[in-house]
Scaffold this motif. Structure first.
Motif, mmCIF file in Angstrom:
data_model
loop_
_atom_site.group_PDB
_atom_site.id
_atom_site.type_symbol
_atom_site.label_atom_id
_atom_site.label_comp_id
_atom_site.label_asym_id
_atom_site.label_seq_id
_atom_site.Cartn_x
_atom_site.Cartn_y
_atom_site.Cartn_z
ATOM 1 N N GLN A 173 2.939 -12.116 -8.594
ATOM 2 C CA GLN A 173 2.282 -11.669 -9.828
ATOM 3 C C GLN A 173 2.018 -10.171 -9.771
ATOM 4 O O GLN A 173 1.207 -9.716 -8.976
ATOM 5 N N PRO A 174 2.702 -9.371 -10.596
ATOM 6 C CA PRO A 174 2.368 -7.943 -10.678
ATOM 7 C C PRO A 174 1.130 -7.733 -11.536
ATOM 8 O O PRO A 174 0.907 -8.457 -12.509
ATOM 9 N N LEU A 175 0.317 -6.769 -11.159
ATOM 10 C CA LEU A 175 -0.879 -6.429 -11.927
ATOM 11 C C LEU A 175 -0.692 -5.030 -12.493
ATOM 12 O O LEU A 175 -0.347 -4.092 -11.773
ATOM 13 N N LEU A 454 9.131 -4.716 1.641
ATOM 14 C CA LEU A 454 8.460 -4.925 0.361
ATOM 15 C C LEU A 454 8.607 -3.653 -0.467
ATOM 16 O O LEU A 454 8.385 -2.549 0.032
ATOM 17 N N ASN A 455 8.952 -3.834 -1.726
ATOM 18 C CA ASN A 455 9.123 -2.692 -2.621
ATOM 19 C C ASN A 455 7.837 -2.459 -3.401
ATOM 20 O O ASN A 455 7.630 -3.024 -4.468
ATOM 21 N N ILE A 456 6.956 -1.654 -2.824
ATOM 22 C CA ILE A 456 5.696 -1.326 -3.480
ATOM 23 C C ILE A 456 5.429 0.161 -3.291
ATOM 24 O O ILE A 456 5.593 0.702 -2.195
ATOM 25 N N GLN A 457 5.052 0.834 -4.356
ATOM 26 C CA GLN A 457 4.895 2.277 -4.323
ATOM 27 C C GLN A 457 3.530 2.675 -3.772
ATOM 28 O O GLN A 457 2.506 2.196 -4.237
ATOM 29 N N ALA A 458 3.545 3.550 -2.782
ATOM 30 C CA ALA A 458 2.329 4.144 -2.222
ATOM 31 C C ALA A 458 1.227 3.118 -1.960
ATOM 32 O O ALA A 458 0.134 3.212 -2.521
ATOM 33 N N PRO A 459 1.481 2.127 -1.129
ATOM 34 C CA PRO A 459 0.423 1.137 -0.845
ATOM 35 C C PRO A 459 -0.726 1.763 -0.065
ATOM 36 O O PRO A 459 -0.524 2.655 0.751
ATOM 37 N N GLY A 480 1.668 2.981 -8.893
ATOM 38 C CA GLY A 480 2.514 1.958 -9.485
ATOM 39 C C GLY A 480 1.730 0.679 -9.683
ATOM 40 O O GLY A 480 0.504 0.655 -9.625
ATOM 41 N N LYS A 481 2.452 -0.404 -9.905
ATOM 42 C CA LYS A 481 1.809 -1.690 -10.137
ATOM 43 C C LYS A 481 1.228 -2.240 -8.843
ATOM 44 O O LYS A 481 1.873 -2.247 -7.808
ATOM 45 N N THR A 482 -0.014 -2.692 -8.920
ATOM 46 C CA THR A 482 -0.588 -3.468 -7.840
ATOM 47 C C THR A 482 0.147 -4.802 -7.787
ATOM 48 O O THR A 482 0.486 -5.374 -8.818
#
Length: 495
Positions: A173-175, A454-459, A480-482
């Motif tokens: 689920q993207p937030l 995992l493709n997540i921006q600037a975690p 980006g999206k949480t």
């Protein structure tokens, strides 16, 4: 001919195909010869057997498919052969067999699989299980691979020989918001998560929707330039410590009757000027929290609950621009590790007599550590140290000091978070410039090995939530999206 001819008389008792020209065995190839008792294929060129290839042969007892080039067999290729006694698939090119390919063949007394290149991997675990439960005789079959079983006989393996359970973090689920921290907590009978949103100045709370199976908005706290929203439950009361870059930091309490959060206390702005992290902990039944301050003039400070509010219990040091604080127990004693942009990580130990933390040691050769997180494997204590520039490290406590176990290249990393799920130990290394790396602990090597990207921006932070026997990984994203991922178990033997 390119396929099995249909010109045989219906009462034919046996058929043999030797060096025939057809290239495949398709479904229903023998519907016109229902009286067959024996069928033989040898030295042919077809390389696969389709589903229901032998449908309509209720009396077939002997089936020889030998010295052909069979590389694959459909799962239901032998469906309907309830009278079959002897099956030979010897000397083909089979590397595996589909699960339950012999299902329904209750009369089967002999299976010959010699002369193939069977890979004794998870895809063939079912065959080992079947061999241990059936009365069917199976000839001795050597494994062609993998390396672990090469040369061994399949007949000597047991189901416990295989390690076929793996896992993955699947996007769930993207937030649609950016966040800089995430925390999960339980209050009452419910589980919640809270994200700090620095650009909107909000602590956003989510709860699990048991009907829709998604996380939905529960409540929020409006503030300014929020960097941390830290929950703590004391005597069935929920407190939220809200750290802000501007306008001071505050403490909120959940008012059950009014069903909202109310501010009950301000945190001394002279001590906490630029908060960067908050940790909560219990010592001898008493509740504390500590704020790491990253300003030049602030001071990392420990606060204690006195029954009515929180008051400063100890200022640890000045001028060091602390970026992270981690509470942990070493040899059963409370400790803090403080990471700083101006010195090596410092280890403090709790003094029972003074009821304060005393400096114990530092971690050598580890300058510019941004954050420290700990985890335990059995009785051993480890820490993950994050560096934005340089290599992040995994270290182990040897009884006197922390010693290096592993180095991780980590340009652009601001989070190196250990996560434990059941018997699985992970460490997640975020990056501002590339994919986030998930590592899994390898017991044999005594180190982490690469597991997944995992493709997540600037975690900036990760938190694990367990709901309805499901495991979710929540990942805050600064640009980006949480994201919310679900940890899924995968059985590789279900091919």
């Amino acid at each position: 001919m390119k396929s099995v001819p249909h010109s045989f008389p219906p009462d034919v008792f046996s058929l043999s195909f030797v060096k025939s020209g057809f290239t495949e065995l398709t479904g229903g190839s023998f519907l016109n010869t229902p009286a067959l008792h024996l069928l033989l294929f040898t030295a042919n060129t077809f390389d696969s057997i389709d589903e229901d290839a032998f449908l309509g042969l209720p009396h077939l007892e002997y089936l020889f498919i030998e010295n052909n080039k069979i590389a694959s067999i459909s799962q239901h290729a032998f469906r309907g052969l309830k009278a079959l006694i002897h099956l030979s698939l010897a000397y083909n090119n089979l590397g595996t067999l589909p699960k339950d390919v012999f299902k329904g063949m209750d009369a089967l007394a002999k299976v010959d699989l010699r002369g193939n290149n069977l890979q004794c991997d998870c895809k063939l675990k079912w065959l080992v299980e079947w061999m241990h439960t059936t009365n069917t005789m199976v000839d001795q079959i050597p494994c062609s691979g993998p390396t672990l079983f090469q040369g061994k006989l399949i007949n000597d393996l047991v189901p416990g020989s295989f390690d076929c359970i793996t896992a993955e973090f699947a996007s769930y689920q993207p937030l649609m918001f950016e966040s800089i921290s995430v925390e999960s907590f339980t209050f009452g009978m419910d589980t919640f998560v809270v994200f700090a949103q620095p650009f909107t100045g909000t602590c956003i709370f989510l709860e699990w929707d048991h009907v829709e199976n998604v996380f939905r908005t529960y409540d929020s706290i409006q503030s300014t330039s929020t960097v941390v929203c830290k929950p703590m439950v004391i005597d069935n009361q929920l407190f939220i410590f809200v750290a802000q870059l501007f306008g001071g930091s505050h403490i909120y309490k959940r008012d059950i009757s009014a069903n909202k959060f109310i501010k009950i206390q301000d945190i001394d702005i002279l001590k906490i000027r630029k908060p960067n992290d908050i940790e909560t902990f219990l010592i001898d039944g008493e509740s504390f929290f500590v704020i790491a301050d990253s300003s030049k003039a602030g001071s990392t400070t420990v606060y204690k609950w006195n029954g009515n509010g929180f008051y400063p219990n100890q200022s640890l040091h000045l001028w060091y621009r602390d970026t992270d604080v981690e509470y942990l127990e070493i040899s059963g004693k409370p400790h803090l590790i403080i990471a700083s942009s101006s010195q090596r990580p410092v280890v403090y130990q709790w003094s029972k007599s003074l009821k304060q933390f005393d400096r114990r040691t530092d971690i050598p050769e580890m300058e510019d550590v941004f954050a420290v997180k700990h985890f335990k494997l059995k009785s051993e204590l480890f820490i993950c140290l994050t560096r934005f520039i340089g290599d992040s490290k995994v270290m182990r406590w040897d009884g006197a000091m922390f010693k290096e176990v592993q180095t991780m290249p980590s340009r652009g990393s601001m989070v190196f978070q250990p996560v434990s799920i059941g018997n699985w130990q992970y460490a997640i290394l975020g990056s501002d410039y590339s994919f986030t790396q998930v590592y899994q602990w390898d017991l044999k090597r005594g180190q982490f090995v690469h597991f997944q990207d995992l493709n997540i921006q600037a975690p900036r932070a990760f938190s694990l939530v367990s709901i309805d026997n499901r495991e979710f990984l929540l990942a805050s994203s600064f640009r980006g999206k949480t994201q919310i991922y679900e940890h899924l178990m995968i059985d590789l033997s279900n091919n």
